[in-house]
Scaffold this active site. Structure first.
Site, PDB file in Angstrom:
ATOM      1  N   GLY A   1       0.706  -1.131  -0.126  1.00 13.27           N
ATOM      2  CA  GLY A   1      -0.144   0.145  -0.066  1.00 13.27           C
ATOM      3  C   GLY A   1       0.945   1.365  -0.021  1.00 13.27           C
TER       4      GLY A   1
ATOM      5  CD  GLN B   1       3.547   5.925   2.589  1.00 14.25           C
ATOM      6  OE1 GLN B   1       2.401   5.259   2.351  1.00 14.25           O
ATOM      7  NE2 GLN B   1       4.404   5.175   3.421  1.00 14.25           N
TER       8      GLN B   1
ATOM      9  CB  CYS C   1       5.395   2.378   7.634  1.00 11.41           C
ATOM     10  SG  CYS C   1       4.832   3.573   6.538  1.00 11.41           S
ATOM     11  CG  LEU C   2       6.551   0.927   1.525  1.00  9.23           C
ATOM     12  CD1 LEU C   2       6.065   1.222   0.002  1.00  9.23           C
ATOM     13  CD2 LEU C   2       7.854  -0.002   1.177  1.00  9.23           C
TER      14      LEU C   2
ATOM     15  CG  HIS D   1      -0.482   1.008   7.387  1.00  4.87           C
ATOM     16  ND1 HIS D   1       0.299   0.683   8.228  1.00  4.87           N
ATOM     17  CD2 HIS D   1       0.154   2.151   6.418  1.00  4.87           C
ATOM     18  CE1 HIS D   1       1.480   1.217   7.904  1.00  4.87           C
ATOM     19  NE2 HIS D   1       1.591   2.268   6.735  1.00  4.87           N
ATOM     20  CD  GLU D   2      -1.212   2.449   2.743  1.00  2.00           C
ATOM     21  OE1 GLU D   2      -0.643   3.427   2.659  1.00  2.00           O
ATOM     22  OE2 GLU D   2      -0.372   1.584   2.880  1.00  2.00           O
TER      23      GLU D   2
ATOM     24  CG  HIS E   1       0.084   6.763   5.436  1.00  3.35           C
ATOM     25  ND1 HIS E   1       1.448   7.305   6.001  1.00  3.35           N
ATOM     26  CD2 HIS E   1       0.534   5.293   5.331  1.00  3.35           C
ATOM     27  CE1 HIS E   1       2.537   6.291   6.250  1.00  3.35           C
ATOM     28  NE2 HIS E   1       1.836   5.027   5.587  1.00  3.35           N
TER      29      HIS E   1
HETATM   30 NI    NI Z   1       2.728   3.245   5.638  1.00  2.00          NI
END
Ligand code: NI
Length: 163
Positions: free
Chosen positions: A43, A48, A90-91, A132-133, A136
């Site tokens: 995701g 991000q 998380c990226l 989660h997304e 963000h």
């Molecule tokens: Ni994330």
């Protein structure tokens, strides 16, 4: 696109509603899907990649080939049920994984890339990734979903690692 890494301040900002699904937005979404695939993520939310707009892309867990992605524009969580612990990463906080609390089931509504409103009733990984997304878009990173004690320890660790 470059993925913003903690503690980049843009990751802690709230994103704005999208008013038009225009070529600029479609280009952004395509770039986000490519960036997510290259990073082998499941995701990715617009903040991000440095864009404060309410859109995220994620894997469609109903497709076992893992080739399909969902685009969620102006998502709204309508209902939640239950509570589960989920191990997340998380990226934007690469290399760190830990358990957080999430709702077990959610009902979420969003526009797709064609501007069509869709409602998803999900549990399992799809529900976790949506939450989660979605976070963000409100500037919330996954450690925020830990217990206070755990969060303090985790934040100390990542604050040492990422400066
Ligand atoms: Ni994330």
């Amino acid at each position: 696109m470059n993925i913003k890494i903690y503690p980049d301040p843009i990751l802690l900002k709230s994103s704005s509603e999208i008013k038009n699904i225009d070529k600029g937005l479609i280009d952004l979404i395509n770039s986000m899907v490519n960036t997510m695939r290259e990073a082998e993520g499941i995701g990715l939310a617009a903040p991000q990649v440095g864009v404060l707009k309410r859109v995220f892309v994620c894997q469609d867990f109903s497709d076992e080939s893992k080739e399909t992605f969902l685009t969620m524009i102006n998502p709204k969580i309508i209902d939640t049920e239950g509570r589960v612990e989920s191990k997340e990463g998380c990226l934007s906080i690469p290399g760190y994984y830990d358990y957080v609390y999430r709702a077990e089931k959610i009902q979420i509504e969003a526009l797709d890339i064609n501007g069509k409103s869709k409602t998803y009733l999900t549990d399992g990984m799809q529900s976790i990734v949506f939450q989660h997304e979605y976070d963000h878009l409100d500037g919330i990173l996954f450690p925020y979903r830990m217990s206070q004690i755990k969060r303090d320890i985790f934040m100390k660790k990542i604050n040492r690692e990422f400066k």
